[in-house]
Each structure stands twice: as C-alpha cells, then as structure tokens.
Write a protein that holds these residues in place. Structure first.
Motif, PDB file in Angstrom:
ATOM      1  N   GLN A 268       0.829  -1.196   0.000  1.00  0.00           N
ATOM      2  CA  GLN A 268       0.000   0.000   0.000  1.00  0.00           C
ATOM      3  C   GLN A 268       0.869   1.254   0.000  1.00  0.00           C
ATOM      4  O   GLN A 268       1.949   1.277   0.554  1.00  0.00           O
ATOM      5  CB  GLN A 268      -0.914   0.001   1.232  1.00  0.00           C
ATOM      6  N   ARG A 269       0.332   2.329  -0.593  1.00  0.00           N
ATOM      7  CA  ARG A 269       1.048   3.591  -0.625  1.00  0.00           C
ATOM      8  C   ARG A 269       0.502   4.530   0.440  1.00  0.00           C
ATOM      9  O   ARG A 269      -0.708   4.627   0.625  1.00  0.00           O
ATOM     10  CB  ARG A 269       0.918   4.244  -2.002  1.00  0.00           C
TER      11      ARG A 269
ATOM     12  N   GLU B 299      -0.569   8.004   1.523  1.00  0.00           N
ATOM     13  CA  GLU B 299      -1.021   9.164   0.786  1.00  0.00           C
ATOM     14  C   GLU B 299      -0.774  10.444   1.574  1.00  0.00           C
ATOM     15  O   GLU B 299      -0.788  10.446   2.806  1.00  0.00           O
ATOM     16  CB  GLU B 299      -2.514   9.030   0.472  1.00  0.00           C
ATOM     17  N   ARG B 300      -0.588  11.531   0.845  1.00  0.00           N
ATOM     18  CA  ARG B 300      -0.368  12.826   1.479  1.00  0.00           C
ATOM     19  C   ARG B 300      -1.533  13.183   2.389  1.00  0.00           C
ATOM     20  O   ARG B 300      -1.332  13.680   3.508  1.00  0.00           O
ATOM     21  CB  ARG B 300      -0.196  13.899   0.404  1.00  0.00           C
ATOM     22  N   ARG B 301      -2.769  12.931   1.941  1.00  0.00           N
ATOM     23  CA  ARG B 301      -3.931  13.300   2.748  1.00  0.00           C
ATOM     24  C   ARG B 301      -3.947  12.547   4.069  1.00  0.00           C
ATOM     25  O   ARG B 301      -4.323  13.106   5.108  1.00  0.00           O
ATOM     26  CB  ARG B 301      -5.209  13.030   1.963  1.00  0.00           C
ATOM     27  N   GLN B 302      -3.534  11.276   4.052  1.00  0.00           N
ATOM     28  CA  GLN B 302      -3.464  10.520   5.302  1.00  0.00           C
ATOM     29  C   GLN B 302      -2.516  11.185   6.286  1.00  0.00           C
ATOM     30  O   GLN B 302      -2.809  11.300   7.477  1.00  0.00           O
ATOM     31  CB  GLN B 302      -3.006   9.089   5.023  1.00  0.00           C
TER      32      GLN B 302
END
Length: 308
Positions: free
Chosen positions: A7-8, A10-13
């Motif tokens: 999984q990557r 994410e910036r929002r996370q």
C-alpha cells in the motif's frame, strides 16, 4: 516504518494524522480541516493498517499518540514540508515566491527583527504570507523548526544553535535594557551600572528565558534584586512596569514602544548583549520560506557596520 501489503502512504493521510496530533483529537481535527469525522477516522484507520501499528490511544475524548505515533508525527511534518516546497517551487517558476511561511520567534525577536522583515517581505514579495508562532525560549524555537512545526525561526542565544540538521545564520547582537516606571530608575543619564540595581524590584519572565538568565546573573553578582512579579506572557511586562509594579530587563526591540509609553529606558555600561540567530532546515525550503530567509539575510547585510 514501511507500509505493508504494497500500500502507498497518501499525502492526505499524513495531513489528517498530523492534524489529529496537533489538535489533540479527531473531532477538533475534523473541525479544523473542515472534513467529516468519519472520513478522518477512515483515513487514519487505513494508515494504521498500512503501517501495521497503532498510532493513537483513545483516552476519554482525546487521541494520544502512541510511541509509533510520536515517531511518525515528526517525520510526517517534515515530509509534508518537503511536498509543500516542491509544489511552491513549481509555482514560483512562473509567479515568483508565493504561499505561507511559518516562523517561530521569541517575543523580542518577534518584535524585531521579524516585524521589519515582514514589512520588507511584503514590499518585495506580496504573494508571501508570514505566520508567526510565539516561543518561550531559543530551545523552543529550535525544536519547532526541527520538528517541522515551523519552517524558520528567529531567536537570541549566546551559542550558535546546532544539531537537528539545522542551519543557523548570525543576524546581530541584541542589547538588553533597563526599563523602569516613569520618573524612576537610576539617575545619571541614559546608562546604568549593574551595582545601581541593588534593592530594585523587577517584573521578569519565567525560567529558561534569556531575560531571566540575565536577571539571575545580575542578582548573583549585585545581590538584593527582588522578583516583584513573574509572568509567562511577555506582552504584559511593559504594562506592569508602567503601573509601577517594578522595573524590567527588556530587549532593545521594545525600546521605542517603552519610551513612547513614558517608561524610563537605560542602557547598561558595559552593554549587556546576546547574539540573535535565524535558523532553518538545511534541506529544500518552500518558495515562501526561501523568500523569508533571503529577505532576512539581505536586511542584515544592509544594516551591517560599514554597509552603505
């Protein structure tokens, strides 16, 4: 700390995660970000599953970072700063420096030179906004920059701030002054010798500040210096002096305001000084951050002895 299952992250996370840390809970973070709380909880839950660790402990209504959460928080702030720097650099190619720079400053540095820097920056780069966060000490300024809470900082410190991958630039020597209630203070013009302070009452800041360190040193040398009031908010020191609570040791950035308010202002003989520093991360800065640093250094060079 690697994401599991391919999984990557994410910036929002990361933005949601840092907001929860900063605001102390999911509800306050959701309100600050203007997002639905279920979306926030889902994003952080996905992040915890991706990393394979628990990032928060729920204590009542608060979300307290776990050991893994505390470790990630500092790195997440720095990652978000770097992403912001990349986006700002791309925009700056066509628009010039734009965006917001977060600056940490002790109260005296926030008055000068930061006020002057902001005014000059406004003229040079109107697309840049400066947000100044108050810090109680030079150590707190350094910590705020090192942790990614702020991009740059200005503070007074007898020694050059080092470590944490930071770069420090000497700006000037800040001078401490004796400020006393109207019509009081030592006689003999605009200067005062340390021994003339004997028997005086003082309004002072709390421990581990440059002003308090100077007070303690003078007290140990001269003797018979009394703390009339100890304050956490440096902004009320001058009003207390004007009300006659006591005298105060204040940085030279306050001199003009103190005189206009009617206080008596004296320089020490010999002068009491401390070096003032600009600190920032050694890596890439946002275009707004770089504009702040460049303007600060150019302003310092313009005011250096011998500068035309």
């Amino acid at each position: 700390m690697e994401p599991s299952g391919g999984q990557r992250m994410e910036r929002r996370q990361l933005e949601y995660f840092v907001a929860i840390v900063e605001h102390g809970g999911f509800t306050a973070a959701a309100r600050a970000l203007r997002v639905a709380q279920p979306s926030l909880s889902r994003a952080v839950g996905n992040l915890e599953r991706d990393l394979g660790v628990t990032l928060f402990h729920r204590v009542g209504r608060r979300a307290v970072p776990s050991a893994a959460g505390e470790a990630l928080a500092e790195r997440a702030r720095l990652v978000l700063r770097d992403l912001q720097a990349l986006r700002a650099a791309a925009r700056a190619l066509g628009e010039g420096p734009v965006g917001r720079v977060d600056v940490a400053a002790t109260s005296s540095s926030g008055l000068q030179p930061v006020v002057g820097i902001v005014a000059e920056l406004r003229e040079r780069h109107p697309g840049v906004t400066v947000s100044v966060s108050s810090a109680a000490s030079a150590a707190e300024v350094v910590a705020m920059v090192a942790q990614g809470r702020c991009e740059a900082g200005v503070c007074g410190s007898a020694a050059r701030p080092t470590g944490h991958g930071l770069t420090a630039h000497y700006l000037r020597d800040e001078e401490f002054l004796l400020v006393s209630p109207p019509g009081t203070g030592p006689a003999g013009g605009g200067t005062v010798r340390p021994e003339e302070l004997r028997g005086m009452r003082f309004v002072t800041t709390g421990p581990n500040t440059a002003v308090r360190d100077l007070f303690e040193r003078l007290s140990a040398t001269v003797g018979e210096l009394t703390v009339a009031a100890e304050v956490a908010d440096r902004g009320i020191v001058l009003p207390m002096v004007l009300e006659g609570v006591g005298a105060a040791l204040m940085p030279d950035g306050w001199a003009g305001l103190a005189r206009r308010a009617g206080a008596a202002v004296h320089r020490f003989a010999p002068p009491e000084r401390i070096a003032q520093w600009l600190v920032h991360r050694g890596g890439p800065l946002t275009s707004a951050g770089q504009a702040f640093v460049d303007t600060t250094l150019a302003r310092t060079a313009d005011r250096a002895p011998g500068a035309e």
